[in-house]
Design a protein around this motif. Structure first.
Motif, mmCIF file in Angstrom:
data_model
loop_
_atom_site.group_PDB
_atom_site.id
_atom_site.type_symbol
_atom_site.label_atom_id
_atom_site.label_comp_id
_atom_site.label_asym_id
_atom_site.label_seq_id
_atom_site.Cartn_x
_atom_site.Cartn_y
_atom_site.Cartn_z
ATOM 1 N N LYS A 130 0.837 -1.208 0.000
ATOM 2 C CA LYS A 130 0.000 0.000 0.000
ATOM 3 C C LYS A 130 0.867 1.251 0.000
ATOM 4 O O LYS A 130 0.621 2.189 -0.747
ATOM 5 C CB LYS A 130 -0.904 -0.020 1.255
ATOM 6 N N SER A 131 1.927 1.270 0.832
ATOM 7 C CA SER A 131 2.718 2.499 0.951
ATOM 8 C C SER A 131 3.438 2.789 -0.359
ATOM 9 O O SER A 131 3.563 3.950 -0.760
ATOM 10 C CB SER A 131 3.691 2.436 2.131
ATOM 11 N N TRP A 168 3.422 6.766 -0.194
ATOM 12 C CA TRP A 168 3.532 7.335 1.155
ATOM 13 C C TRP A 168 4.925 7.878 1.447
ATOM 14 O O TRP A 168 5.110 8.687 2.351
ATOM 15 C CB TRP A 168 3.134 6.276 2.197
ATOM 16 N N ASP A 169 5.920 7.391 0.708
ATOM 17 C CA ASP A 169 7.281 7.890 0.955
ATOM 18 C C ASP A 169 7.693 8.886 -0.123
ATOM 19 O O ASP A 169 8.863 9.154 -0.320
ATOM 20 C CB ASP A 169 8.273 6.715 1.033
ATOM 21 N N ARG A 170 6.719 9.427 -0.838
ATOM 22 C CA ARG A 170 7.041 10.426 -1.867
ATOM 23 C C ARG A 170 6.338 11.741 -1.527
ATOM 24 O O ARG A 170 5.544 11.811 -0.592
ATOM 25 C CB ARG A 170 6.584 9.921 -3.246
ATOM 26 N N GLY A 171 6.605 12.767 -2.285
ATOM 27 C CA GLY A 171 5.962 14.078 -2.095
ATOM 28 C C GLY A 171 6.187 14.588 -0.680
ATOM 29 O O GLY A 171 7.314 14.557 -0.159
ATOM 30 N N SER A 172 5.086 15.011 -0.009
ATOM 31 C CA SER A 172 5.228 15.570 1.341
ATOM 32 C C SER A 172 5.710 14.501 2.327
ATOM 33 O O SER A 172 6.171 14.820 3.429
ATOM 34 C CB SER A 172 3.912 16.190 1.809
ATOM 35 N N GLY A 173 5.608 13.220 1.931
ATOM 36 C CA GLY A 173 6.095 12.141 2.790
ATOM 37 C C GLY A 173 7.600 12.203 3.001
ATOM 38 O O GLY A 173 8.138 11.579 3.926
ATOM 39 N N LEU A 174 8.308 12.971 2.158
ATOM 40 C CA LEU A 174 9.763 13.107 2.323
ATOM 41 C C LEU A 174 10.106 14.035 3.486
ATOM 42 O O LEU A 174 11.208 13.983 4.026
ATOM 43 C CB LEU A 174 10.386 13.651 1.025
ATOM 44 N N ASP A 178 8.451 15.818 9.178
ATOM 45 C CA ASP A 178 7.472 16.404 10.099
ATOM 46 C C ASP A 178 6.078 16.522 9.502
ATOM 47 O O ASP A 178 5.167 17.023 10.155
ATOM 48 C CB ASP A 178 7.951 17.798 10.552
ATOM 49 N N SER A 179 5.909 16.094 8.259
ATOM 50 C CA SER A 179 4.586 16.221 7.633
ATOM 51 C C SER A 179 3.636 15.175 8.236
ATOM 52 O O SER A 179 4.081 14.107 8.691
ATOM 53 C CB SER A 179 4.693 16.012 6.123
ATOM 54 N N PRO A 180 2.324 15.471 8.233
ATOM 55 C CA PRO A 180 1.356 14.485 8.724
ATOM 56 C C PRO A 180 1.485 13.148 7.993
ATOM 57 O O PRO A 180 1.363 12.080 8.587
ATOM 58 C CB PRO A 180 -0.005 15.136 8.426
ATOM 59 N N LYS A 181 1.791 13.234 6.686
ATOM 60 C CA LYS A 181 1.904 11.996 5.895
ATOM 61 C C LYS A 181 3.060 11.121 6.422
ATOM 62 O O LYS A 181 2.906 9.911 6.611
ATOM 63 C CB LYS A 181 2.155 12.382 4.428
ATOM 64 N N ALA A 182 4.199 11.772 6.673
ATOM 65 C CA ALA A 182 5.366 11.014 7.154
ATOM 66 C C ALA A 182 5.107 10.468 8.561
ATOM 67 O O ALA A 182 5.495 9.334 8.879
ATOM 68 C CB ALA A 182 6.606 11.899 7.138
ATOM 69 N N ARG A 183 4.417 11.258 9.386
ATOM 70 C CA ARG A 183 4.108 10.783 10.748
ATOM 71 C C ARG A 183 3.177 9.575 10.689
ATOM 72 O O ARG A 183 3.373 8.593 11.406
ATOM 73 C CB ARG A 183 3.485 11.915 11.581
ATOM 74 N N SER A 184 2.154 9.648 9.826
ATOM 75 C CA SER A 184 1.227 8.507 9.694
ATOM 76 C C SER A 184 1.972 7.280 9.191
ATOM 77 O O SER A 184 1.736 6.157 9.649
ATOM 78 C CB SER A 184 0.108 8.821 8.704
ATOM 79 N N ALA A 185 2.881 7.509 8.234
ATOM 80 C CA ALA A 185 3.630 6.363 7.680
ATOM 81 C C ALA A 185 4.499 5.723 8.773
ATOM 82 O O ALA A 185 4.605 4.491 8.842
ATOM 83 C CB ALA A 185 4.489 6.815 6.500
ATOM 84 N N ARG A 186 5.089 6.563 9.651
ATOM 85 C CA ARG A 186 5.905 5.993 10.740
ATOM 86 C C ARG A 186 5.037 5.181 11.702
ATOM 87 O O ARG A 186 5.429 4.114 12.165
ATOM 88 C CB ARG A 186 6.631 7.109 11.511
ATOM 89 N N ALA A 187 3.824 5.709 11.991
ATOM 90 C CA ALA A 187 2.920 4.982 12.894
ATOM 91 C C ALA A 187 2.533 3.638 12.272
ATOM 92 O O ALA A 187 2.489 2.603 12.948
ATOM 93 C CB ALA A 187 1.675 5.814 13.187
ATOM 94 N N MET A 188 2.295 3.644 10.952
ATOM 95 C CA MET A 188 1.925 2.395 10.275
ATOM 96 C C MET A 188 3.082 1.402 10.320
ATOM 97 O O MET A 188 2.880 0.210 10.535
ATOM 98 C CB MET A 188 1.557 2.677 8.809
ATOM 99 N N ARG A 189 4.289 1.909 10.118
ATOM 100 C CA ARG A 189 5.466 1.036 10.129
ATOM 101 C C ARG A 189 5.626 0.398 11.520
ATOM 102 O O ARG A 189 5.876 -0.797 11.659
ATOM 103 C CB ARG A 189 6.689 1.862 9.711
#
Ligand code: FMN
Length: 246
Positions: free
Chosen positions: A79-80, A85-91, A94-105
Motif C-alpha cells: 500500500k505504501s 507514502w514515501d514520496r511528495g510531502s512524505g519526504l 514532520d509532515s502528517p503523511k510522514a508521521r502517519s507512515a511511521r505509525a503504520m510502520r
C-alpha cells in the motif's frame, strides 16, 4: 453531571484508529467487558451470526499473530509504495503523511507485541447474502467504542485476507465462517482522538438526495477531513456544506 448523550458522543468522537500500542497486557476483566459490549449489538432477526476469536499469548494465538504480522507487513509495504507514502510531502519527516507512515510502520513491525488481536468471524449465510456484513459490523463498532470508553485503542483491518485460509486451519475456524475483520486492541502509545470527518451536511440529506439538512450541524471544535471514495472525489460537485458557505 455529564448527560448520557454527551458521554457517548465523547467516546464516539475520540475513538480514533490506534496504530501505536504499549505492550501492557489487557486485564481479563476489561477484555471481558469489551467483548460483552460487542456481543450486545443488533443483528438480523437477532441471529447473532458473529463469533470473536481472541488471540493473546497462547501457543496457537502466538503462531496466528506471527502469520498475521507477516501479512500486515507485506500489505503495508504494498500500500505504501502503491500510494506513494514515501514520496511528495512524505519526504518531509514532520509532515502528517510522514508521521502517519511511521505509525503504520511501527504498527506492522510490532504486530506480534500488540497484546490483543480479535478475529471477528461471520457465520456465512446460505445461500450467500450480500447484506451479511450488516450483522457483524455493529458488533465490531461496539467493541471499538467499549475499548475506547475503557481507555484502550483499537484498529480494524482486512489485512488478514491473504492468509485467511491458513489462519482458519490453524485455529480450527470452520469452513462456514469467514474472518470479516482483524481488530487489534491495547493501550495507545499516544493520545486518543479527535476524529476528522467530513462536515455532517455533506453526509445527511433532507427529503431527497443532496437536499441540504439545515437542522444538522457540526459541534464547535469539530475537525474535518476531505477524504472519501475516489469516484466521489473525481465526480463530486461542491458539497452541500461548501454551497452553504457561498
Ligand atoms: C472496513 C474497514 C477496514 C479497514 N482496514 C484497515 C486496514 O487494513 N489497515 C489499517 O491500518 N486500517 C484499516 N481501517 C481503519 C481506517 O483506515 C480508519 O478507520 C480511517 O482511516 C479513519 O481513521 P480514524 O478512525 O482514525 O479516524 C479499516 C477500517 C474499516 C472500517
Amino acid at each position: 453531571m455529564t448527560e448520557p448523550f454527551e458521554a457517548v458522543l465523547e467516546v464516539m468522537a475520540t475513538a480514533r484508529t490506534i496504530h501505536r500500542y504499549l505492550p501492557d497486557p489487557v486485564p481479563e476483566k476489561d477484555l471481558g467487558r469489551i467483548l460483552y459490549a460487542a456481543t450486545r449489538a443488533p443483528s438480523g432477526s437477532n441471529s447473532q451470526p458473529f463469533r470473536f476469536v481472541v488471540l493473546r499469548d497462547g501457543e496457537r494465538a502466538s503462531a496466528a499473530k506471527a502469520l498475521l504480522a507477516e501479512s500486515f507487513r507485506s500489505q503495508w509495504s504494498r500500500k505504501s509504495s502503491n500510494e506513494g507514502w514515501d514520496r511528495g510531502s512524505g519526504l518531509d519527516r514532520d509532515s502528517p503523511k510522514a508521521r502517519s507512515a511511521r505509525a503504520m510502520r511501527q504498527f506492522v513491525d510490532g504486530f506480534e507485541r500488540i497484546p490483543v488481536v480479535v478475529l471477528a468471524c461471520i457465520l456465512r449465510f446460505h445461500p450467500p447474502n450480500p447484506y451479511e456484513g450488516a450483522s457483524i459490523y455493529p458488533a465490531c463498532q461496539n467493541l471499538l467504542l467499549a475499548a475506547r470508553a475503557l481507555g484502550y485503542g483499537a484498529c480494524f483491518s482486512v489485512w488478514h485476507l491473504p492468509v485467511e485460509d491458513r489462519l482458519k486451519a490453524m485455529l480450527d475456524i470452520p469452513e462456514h465462517a469467514a474472518i470479516s475483520l482483524t481488530i487489534t486492541v491495547g493501550r495507545p502509545a499516544g493520545r486518543h482522538g479527535p476524529l476528522r470527518r467530513r462536515p455532517v451536511r455533506d453526509l445527511v440529506y433532507d427529503d431527497a438526495w443532496e437536499q441540504s439538512a439545515a437542522w444538522v450541524q457540526d459541534p464547535p471544535g469539530s475537525r474535518f477531513s476531505r477524504s472519501g471514495p475516489p469516484g466521489a472525489r473525481r465526480f463530486r460537485p461542491p458539497s452541500v456544506a461548501e454551497r452553504d458557505l457561498k
